[in-house]
Scaffold this active site. Sequence first.
Site, PDB file in Angstrom:
ATOM      1  N   ASP A  79      34.892  38.038  35.513  1.00  0.00           N
ATOM      2  CA  ASP A  79      34.108  39.154  35.425  1.00  0.00           C
ATOM      3  C   ASP A  79      35.008  40.308  36.121  1.00  0.00           C
ATOM      4  OD1 ASP A  79      33.486  37.668  37.591  1.00  0.00           O
ATOM      5  OD2 ASP A  79      31.788  38.751  37.954  1.00  0.00           O
ATOM      6  N   GLU A 144      31.131  36.087  39.572  1.00  0.00           N
ATOM      7  CA  GLU A 144      31.866  36.248  40.840  1.00  0.00           C
ATOM      8  C   GLU A 144      31.538  37.457  41.598  1.00  0.00           C
ATOM      9  OE1 GLU A 144      34.152  36.805  44.454  1.00  0.00           O
ATOM     10  OE2 GLU A 144      34.257  37.784  42.745  1.00  0.00           O
TER      11      GLU A 144
END
Length: 401
Positions: A79, A144
């Site tokens: 991400d 994350e």
Amino acid sequence: MMTEQENPAVTNFRNYIKIKTVHPHPDYASCTEYLQKQAKDLEAEFQVVECIPGKPAVIMTLLGEQPDLQSLLLNSHTDVVPVFPDYWKYDPFSAHKDENGDIYGRGTQDMKCVGIQYLEALKRLKKDGHKFLRTIHLTFVPDEELGGRDGMRHLVKMEVFKNMNIGLALDEGYASSTEKMEVFYGQRTPWRVTIECQGQPGHGSQFIPNTVGKKLRHIINSFLGYRDQQEQKLKDNPQLDLGDVTTVNLTYLKGGVLVNVVPAELSVAFDIRICPSEIETFEDRIRGWCKEAGEGVTYTIRDKLMTKEVTCVEDGKNPWWDAFSAACKKENVQLEKKIFPASTDMKYVRQLGINALGFSPMNHTPRLLHDHNEFLNEKIFLRGIDIYYSIILNLANLKPY
Ligand code: ZN
């Protein structure tokens, strides 16, 4: 720019940047599809673990010749953080490459570069006929940037993770503007602490005893006094980095009814990043300050983690470290050993007592993670593959010790 054929590794990297795994609605489906193709090219085992539906963690595995030995984990997150396109020179998901070879895009530094560098280094190692003693796992984890709550936090608790039997995990570091590269052997732990003060309410015209204002003053003075101390400690010692001290910031205040009413309640919140050496005693510190402030003063710590574990990076004391640093030496990488000042998914891995190093091989690069116009030069990117080539070769062939 059709003058020169682009290195396929660079093309691969740019294609990964183009996948919009950006919050708040990351396109994980396209990302997983893309990674499946990568696994196929690498002839690696491929599996998808959805700890939370819609949040896939991709795992690739190359079995070693001695699969009973502890393995090497190459971790990256898929991400990326949101963008403000108006501030960008180019579309942040176009992976535009300018005439200097600078590739612009969200995730070029944090940390799609590293994910592709692992893969490209492994492809080359295999092509060159190298074998690995130890098993290599690659994990590509979601979320994350949201603290890993729906990603690594769950993954580390799963059987599939335990079965990996990891000896060393590699994960992200920072870009460095100098010749040196930083390697992070520990990290600070973020705490969000809220203090609630309760006291005697009343009319604003009197000397009311036991008021919340005085309690709040004590709390704020205590936290910010500690902040001053830590700031001074950092200023006084040029050997220290941000990761070696604890930062405290007052971020939120709540309370009050009317200007002429002494309220019964006031609360304050702090963003605290605690260095590993302070973490064990930090709650005692907070408890003490609350007690001194008076009765009716309580604290809450959200998502309380205690990452005190650091990886040994002393020469001759940790074979994994020795193998890592020898590879860096071979590649003429000058390392600076540091505590990571912010938080990464390695907090969940370190807590299990697993060796973990944060390293992103990007030097002579301004640190633009989460910033506008994040970019990485293709030459720096390609050198990173050379560096991982040596690192992975050393680590995956680390003899039993
Ligand atoms: Zn990152």
